[in-house]
Design an enzyme around this catalytic site. Structure first.
Site, PDB file in Angstrom:
ATOM      1  CB  VAL A  46     -41.894 -17.886   4.235  1.00 13.83           C
ATOM      2  CG1 VAL A  46     -42.845 -17.232   3.235  1.00 13.83           C
ATOM      3  CG2 VAL A  46     -40.842 -16.878   4.693  1.00 13.83           C
ATOM      4  CG  LEU A  91     -37.693 -15.765   7.542  1.00 12.21           C
ATOM      5  CD1 LEU A  91     -37.884 -15.124   8.909  1.00 12.21           C
ATOM      6  CD2 LEU A  91     -37.252 -14.724   6.526  1.00 12.21           C
ATOM      7  CB  CYS A 113     -33.466 -20.673   5.215  1.00 14.93           C
ATOM      8  SG  CYS A 113     -35.214 -21.104   5.321  1.00 14.93           S
TER       9      CYS A 113
END
Length: 607
Positions: free
Chosen positions: A53, A51, A2
């Site tokens: 994951v 992001l 991130c």
């Protein structure tokens, strides 16, 4: 992975400053293209770009802990590879969990252990925690500094972010560079001094450190460092320990809720990790996708040099066939490399190493189409002492960083007034002596062993940060996460004290690692000599950067003109200097980036 950003002002209520915070997080949107979040209350404003994951629904940030007396807010970038064990331990200590994310584990770890929580983590991370009751900000960074974290303190406020551009998006931060910054840019190049950010009054939290900041106090703590002691394990025990650590590390780093792949160059490091990961995939009846990079006309134009012995692609195919991966080779031409030269500079907010970074960025951009996470063999050469310099007197006896003996020359094209003003050679020696003063010596070592330990320290603490920065920015610019198993701090601690003679066993660089990969890789792959990250040998690339540099020199508004010896650079751009093509290419790459950096960031040069 991130991007994080934040702003604390002990004299103001920031609740209505959401626009400024959004500007900061928007500047790093590429690090977290999947989601955004913000939290503003009282003196604190924390932002996040995500992001996804792990745990898509439960890992939203900033994440809060609240009770009747206090609010603790966390913004975090990274992965905790031991979060499952920590979660179990914290559950046994009566901490409830409402998500499956490692973010909540980090937050609960702070509630349990306070600032010492960092000593419990195994992972790659950078975070900001605001403890409202104490009016305290805690900034922490992982052991090796895999994940970035920058900050600026100004009067009664502190700004922080994953990248410098997040700070520059704040109206109180100006893009300025002073004498020290210029000395870094032209004296050390991309291998900047840890803790420095080149921009005036902007710094980074060093790997293995955390900071606590209140209105009236600031404290920096080094929670992890290399410690020198006698290595008592015999060769076989050493091999098995390394093998066990790598197997455990790779298994931990395969955890992801998004597609994961592996980088594969055909060299020892990435091949070994690919083999371990490929075995784990097979046990789950899956096939590991792998990726490599190549260049148009590479086979015809390749020439062996100091760092590159042979072509990668035949070895890539050999390993892929052996492990059974689904392999993709990404091929770029010189034109594409030239056209994208400035993008890694924008990713790093600093000039870098040119086409080597450009190709890496382009590779990640292609890999992102199929996956979100990749394994990389980065850092094996640094922690296993794999460079040829470790056994050459010229480098062992140098009183500057050894890589400067090979890549020097940037300062040579400065104009005479700036050369005299900066005194680059003295600056290089000063920074080297500072690094030397940190070195944990081991009594009883021979002169050569002491020098090899010294060189190892320089590579781990000064060269490796550049390599990690390069990989983080090039990957995160495309919203892509790269994991680096060789940076597991347990492995680095263990390797630090293995004598170079044992690391180099069988009279070959990283011989001990080659033995650890026995059974995972064919013998010819295990015994392939080191060949560095590939670089294009196409003459079209050199011609492209020569033309670009001449255009810069012909433009009277080019900001770099005030700093360089224009005629000396002109000779290089015209191909009339005595520099080898590889050196000319690297120098022009760098100068083009410096000019673009000064221009695009509107940097004020204050000397």
């Amino acid at each position: 992975m991130c991007g994080i950003a934040g702003w604390i002002d002990w004299t103001r209520d920031l609740s209505d400053d959401g626009r400024t915070l959004k500007n900061m997080t928007d500047a790093i949107e590429h690090r977290g293209p999947d989601a955004e979040g913000s939290w503003l209350k009282g003196h604190a404003a924390l932002g996040h770009r995500r992001l996804i994951v792990i745990d898509p629904d439960g890992g939203k940030q900033p994440m809060l802990y609240q009770n009747e007396k206090n609010t603790i807010a966390l913004t975090y970038n990274g992965e905790l590879y031991n979060y499952l064990e920590l979660r179990k331990e914290l559950t046994e200590r009566n901490h409830p969990f409402t998500t499956n994310s490692d973010t909540e584990v980090l937050l609960r770890a702070y509630l349990e252990w306070g600032e010492d929580c960092v000593r419990h983590f195994n992972g790659i991370f950078a975070f900001g925690i605001w403890d409202e009751e104490k009016e305290k900000l805690i900034l922490g960074r992982d052991h090796l500094g895999v994940k970035p974290l920058f900050y600026k303190i100004k009067e009664d406020q502190i700004l922080f972010g994953s990248e410098i551009k997040a700070l520059l998006a704040h109206p109180d931060v100006q893009a300025e560079i002073d004498t020290e910054g210029l000395s870094e840019v032209f004296g050390l190049g991309p291998m900047k001094t840890p803790g420095k950010a080149i921009f005036k009054d902007i710094y980074e939290v060093r790997g293995g450190h955390y900071m606590t900041v209140t209105k009236n106090d600031r404290k920096t703590v080094q929670y992890w460092k290399l410690e020198s002691k006698e290595h008592k394990d015999d060769v076989e025990t050493t091999v098995q320990t390394i093998r066990g650590l790598l197997e455990d590390t790779v298994k931990r780093q395969l955890i992801a809720d998004k597609p994961l792949v592996s980088m594969l160059s055909g060299g020892l490091d990435s091949s070994g990790l690919t083999a371990i990961a490929g075995k784990e995939f097979k046990e789950e009846n899956k096939v590991l996708p792998t990726y490599s990079i190549d260049f148009v006309n590479n086979e015809e134009s390749f020439k062996e040099d100091f760092l590159r012995r042979d072509l990668d692609e035949p070895w890539v195919k050999r390993v892929s066939d052996h492990v059974g991966t689904d392999h993709t080779s990404i091929v770029f031409d010189a034109e594409k490399l030239v056209d994208n030269l400035l993008i890694p500079m924008r990713a790093r907010d600093l000039p870098g190493v040119g086409e080597i970074e450009t190709s890496l960025y382009l590779l990640f951009k292609e890999m992102k189409k199929d996956a979100t996470v990749a394994l990389s063999g980065e850092s094996a050469d640094e922690v296993f002492s794999g460079y040829p310099w470790f056994h050459q007197e010229k480098f062992l006896d140098a009183d500057v960083f050894p890589w400067l003996l090979n890549i020097g020359g940037i300062a040579g094209v400065l104009n005479e007034d700036l050369k005299d003003w900066l005194n680059i050679k003295e600056y290089q020696k000063q920074r080297y002596q500072e690094a030397l003063a940190e070195l944990p010596v081991l009594e009883g070592e021979s002169d050569v062993e002491a020098k090899q330990r010294r060189m190892s320290y320089m590579f781990i603490t000064r060269f490796l940060p550049f390599m990690l920065d390069r990989k983080d920015r090039a990957s995160m610019m495309t919203g892509f996460e790269v994991r680096v198993p060789f940076c597991d701090y347990r492995l680095v601690e263990y390797l630090w004290n293995i004598p170079f003679e044992m690391k180099n066993i069988d009279d070959i660089e990283k011989g001990i690692l080659r033995r650890a990969f026995e059974g995972y890789l064919p013998d010819d792959v295990r015994n392939r000599r080191k060949s560095a990250y590939p670089s294009t040998k196409d003459d079209a690339y050199l011609a492209g950067v020569q033309k670009w540099m001449n255009n810069i020199l012909d433009d009277s508004t080019s900001p770099i003109l005030q700093l360089i010896d224009v005629e000396a650079v002109r000779k290089i751009a015209d191909g009339e200097s005595s520099l080898p093509d590889s050196s000319a290419k690297g120098l022009l790459d760098y100068l083009i980036q410096v000019n673009g950096w000064l221009k695009e960031y509107s940097i004020k040069v204050a000397i």
